[in-house]
Scaffold this motif. Structure first.
Motif, PDB file in Angstrom:
ATOM      1  N   GLN A   2     -10.835  -4.100  -5.802  1.00 42.09           N
ATOM      2  CA  GLN A   2     -10.536  -3.873  -7.212  1.00 42.09           C
ATOM      3  C   GLN A   2     -11.293  -2.679  -7.802  1.00 42.09           C
ATOM      4  O   GLN A   2     -10.683  -1.872  -8.517  1.00 42.09           O
ATOM      5  CB  GLN A   2     -10.823  -5.141  -8.029  1.00 42.09           C
ATOM      6  CG  GLN A   2     -10.470  -5.014  -9.499  1.00 42.09           C
ATOM      7  CD  GLN A   2      -8.978  -4.838  -9.728  1.00 42.09           C
ATOM      8  OE1 GLN A   2      -8.179  -5.634  -9.253  1.00 42.09           O
ATOM      9  NE2 GLN A   2      -8.596  -3.802 -10.451  1.00 42.09           N
ATOM     10  N   ILE A   5      -9.499   0.483  -6.681  1.00 42.94           N
ATOM     11  CA  ILE A   5      -8.220   0.675  -7.369  1.00 42.94           C
ATOM     12  C   ILE A   5      -8.462   1.126  -8.804  1.00 42.94           C
ATOM     13  O   ILE A   5      -7.805   2.037  -9.301  1.00 42.94           O
ATOM     14  CB  ILE A   5      -7.389  -0.622  -7.320  1.00 42.94           C
ATOM     15  CG1 ILE A   5      -6.925  -0.876  -5.892  1.00 42.94           C
ATOM     16  CG2 ILE A   5      -6.205  -0.544  -8.268  1.00 42.94           C
ATOM     17  CD1 ILE A   5      -6.177  -2.172  -5.711  1.00 42.94           C
ATOM     18  N   THR A   6      -9.416   0.501  -9.474  1.00 40.57           N
ATOM     19  CA  THR A   6      -9.720   0.868 -10.866  1.00 40.57           C
ATOM     20  C   THR A   6     -10.172   2.317 -10.967  1.00 40.57           C
ATOM     21  O   THR A   6      -9.769   3.047 -11.873  1.00 40.57           O
ATOM     22  CB  THR A   6     -10.801  -0.061 -11.434  1.00 40.57           C
ATOM     23  OG1 THR A   6     -10.342  -1.415 -11.357  1.00 40.57           O
ATOM     24  CG2 THR A   6     -11.115   0.284 -12.877  1.00 40.57           C
ATOM     25  N   PRO A  10      -5.888   3.927 -11.230  1.00 43.56           N
ATOM     26  CA  PRO A  10      -5.923   3.064 -12.420  1.00 43.56           C
ATOM     27  C   PRO A  10      -4.546   2.628 -12.906  1.00 43.56           C
ATOM     28  O   PRO A  10      -4.441   1.645 -13.639  1.00 43.56           O
ATOM     29  CB  PRO A  10      -6.634   3.939 -13.461  1.00 43.56           C
ATOM     30  CG  PRO A  10      -6.435   5.347 -12.988  1.00 43.56           C
ATOM     31  CD  PRO A  10      -6.398   5.270 -11.488  1.00 43.56           C
ATOM     32  N   SER A  11      -3.492   3.318 -12.486  1.00 47.22           N
ATOM     33  CA  SER A  11      -2.162   2.930 -12.947  1.00 47.22           C
ATOM     34  C   SER A  11      -1.613   1.717 -12.203  1.00 47.22           C
ATOM     35  O   SER A  11      -0.614   1.132 -12.621  1.00 47.22           O
ATOM     36  CB  SER A  11      -1.196   4.104 -12.804  1.00 47.22           C
ATOM     37  OG  SER A  11      -1.198   4.571 -11.475  1.00 47.22           O
ATOM     38  N   ILE A  12      -2.252   1.326 -11.114  1.00 48.06           N
ATOM     39  CA  ILE A  12      -1.807   0.163 -10.356  1.00 48.06           C
ATOM     40  C   ILE A  12      -2.559  -1.070 -10.850  1.00 48.06           C
ATOM     41  O   ILE A  12      -3.786  -1.079 -10.897  1.00 48.06           O
ATOM     42  CB  ILE A  12      -2.045   0.374  -8.854  1.00 48.06           C
ATOM     43  CG1 ILE A  12      -1.149   1.509  -8.350  1.00 48.06           C
ATOM     44  CG2 ILE A  12      -1.774  -0.911  -8.074  1.00 48.06           C
ATOM     45  CD1 ILE A  12      -1.397   1.901  -6.934  1.00 48.06           C
ATOM     46  N   GLN A  13      -1.835  -2.094 -11.206  1.00 48.93           N
ATOM     47  CA  GLN A  13      -2.436  -3.321 -11.714  1.00 48.93           C
ATOM     48  C   GLN A  13      -2.485  -4.351 -10.587  1.00 48.93           C
ATOM     49  O   GLN A  13      -1.502  -5.028 -10.297  1.00 48.93           O
ATOM     50  CB  GLN A  13      -1.622  -3.848 -12.887  1.00 48.93           C
ATOM     51  CG  GLN A  13      -1.591  -2.875 -14.048  1.00 48.93           C
ATOM     52  CD  GLN A  13      -0.748  -3.380 -15.188  1.00 48.93           C
ATOM     53  OE1 GLN A  13      -0.407  -4.559 -15.255  1.00 48.93           O
ATOM     54  NE2 GLN A  13      -0.400  -2.497 -16.102  1.00 48.93           N
ATOM     55  N   MET A  14      -3.640  -4.447  -9.958  1.00 51.94           N
ATOM     56  CA  MET A  14      -3.764  -5.295  -8.789  1.00 51.94           C
ATOM     57  C   MET A  14      -3.461  -6.757  -9.083  1.00 51.94           C
ATOM     58  O   MET A  14      -2.903  -7.466  -8.245  1.00 51.94           O
ATOM     59  CB  MET A  14      -5.160  -5.177  -8.191  1.00 51.94           C
ATOM     60  CG  MET A  14      -5.358  -6.060  -6.993  1.00 51.94           C
ATOM     61  SD  MET A  14      -6.432  -5.340  -5.802  1.00 51.94           S
ATOM     62  CE  MET A  14      -6.401  -6.641  -4.572  1.00 51.94           C
ATOM     63  N   SER A  15      -3.800  -7.215 -10.269  1.00 58.13           N
ATOM     64  CA  SER A  15      -3.571  -8.618 -10.597  1.00 58.13           C
ATOM     65  C   SER A  15      -2.091  -8.984 -10.592  1.00 58.13           C
ATOM     66  O   SER A  15      -1.731 -10.157 -10.493  1.00 58.13           O
ATOM     67  CB  SER A  15      -4.173  -8.945 -11.962  1.00 58.13           C
ATOM     68  OG  SER A  15      -3.546  -8.173 -12.969  1.00 58.13           O
ATOM     69  N   LYS A  16      -1.226  -7.988 -10.677  1.00 58.92           N
ATOM     70  CA  LYS A  16       0.218  -8.241 -10.697  1.00 58.92           C
ATOM     71  C   LYS A  16       0.881  -8.027  -9.338  1.00 58.92           C
ATOM     72  O   LYS A  16       2.088  -8.192  -9.214  1.00 58.92           O
ATOM     73  CB  LYS A  16       0.882  -7.340 -11.741  1.00 58.92           C
ATOM     74  CG  LYS A  16       0.435  -7.660 -13.153  1.00 58.92           C
ATOM     75  CD  LYS A  16       1.181  -6.839 -14.170  1.00 58.92           C
ATOM     76  CE  LYS A  16       0.736  -7.215 -15.585  1.00 58.92           C
ATOM     77  NZ  LYS A  16       1.445  -6.434 -16.598  1.00 58.92           N
ATOM     78  N   ASN A  41      -0.213   3.386  -3.295  1.00 57.96           N
ATOM     79  CA  ASN A  41       0.081   4.293  -4.396  1.00 57.96           C
ATOM     80  C   ASN A  41       1.387   5.040  -4.154  1.00 57.96           C
ATOM     81  O   ASN A  41       2.195   5.216  -5.062  1.00 57.96           O
ATOM     82  CB  ASN A  41      -1.078   5.276  -4.581  1.00 57.96           C
ATOM     83  CG  ASN A  41      -0.967   6.053  -5.865  1.00 57.96           C
ATOM     84  OD1 ASN A  41      -0.971   5.494  -6.954  1.00 57.96           O
ATOM     85  ND2 ASN A  41      -0.858   7.374  -5.751  1.00 57.96           N
ATOM     86  N   HIS A  44       4.407   2.875  -4.926  1.00 54.11           N
ATOM     87  CA  HIS A  44       4.675   2.678  -6.348  1.00 54.11           C
ATOM     88  C   HIS A  44       5.107   3.963  -7.053  1.00 54.11           C
ATOM     89  O   HIS A  44       5.922   3.916  -7.966  1.00 54.11           O
ATOM     90  CB  HIS A  44       3.427   2.119  -7.045  1.00 54.11           C
ATOM     91  CG  HIS A  44       3.203   0.667  -6.761  1.00 54.11           C
ATOM     92  ND1 HIS A  44       3.702  -0.337  -7.552  1.00 54.11           N
ATOM     93  CD2 HIS A  44       2.537   0.046  -5.757  1.00 54.11           C
ATOM     94  CE1 HIS A  44       3.366  -1.514  -7.057  1.00 54.11           C
ATOM     95  NE2 HIS A  44       2.654  -1.310  -5.966  1.00 54.11           N
TER      96      HIS A  44
END
Length: 91
Positions: A2, A5-6, A10-16, A41, A44
Motif C-alpha cells: 500500500q 502504491i500510494t 496514487p491514482s490506483i485505489q488498492m482497496s477497490k 498500472n 489500468h
C-alpha cells in the motif's frame, strides 16, 4: 504494498482491487514488486508503448521468463489480461 502504491501510483485505489488483481501483482512481481505494480498500472491506464517499455526496461527476471517465448505484443497482453482477470492461482 500500500505505501508503494500510494507513493508511486496514487491514482490506483488498492482497496477497490479484486483479489485476482492483488494476486497478479505478487505473481508478476515475485522478485521485483515494482514490476508487478508497473504491470498493474499499465492494465489500468497504459497503452502498447508503455507496455513495451515495461517489458524492455523494468521487467524482473520473473517477468522476463514469462515473456521471452512470445512472438508479439498481443500474445503478451492476452496472457497478462487473463491472469489479471482470473488470478494466477486458479485450478
Amino acid at each position: 504494498m500500500q505505501p508503494l502504491i500510494t507513493k508511486f501510483f496514487p491514482s490506483i485505489q488498492m482497496s477497490k482491487l479484486p483479489d485476482e488483481e492483488v494476486q497478479a501483482i505478487f505473481f508478476y512481481g515475485q522478485q521485483d514488486i515494482r514490476f508487478g505494480l508497473l504491470i498493474m498500472n499499465w492494465d489500468h491506464f497504459g497503452g502498447d508503448d508503455e507496455l513495451r517499455e515495461i517489458l524492455a526496461i523494468d521487467s524482473s527476471s520473473v517477468g522476463v521468463k514469462l515473456f521471452v517465448d512470445y512472438g508479439n505484443l498481443d500474445q503478451v497482453k492476452h496472457d497478462l489480461i487473463d491472469v489479471w482477470s482470473n488470478g494466477p492461482f486458479e485450478d
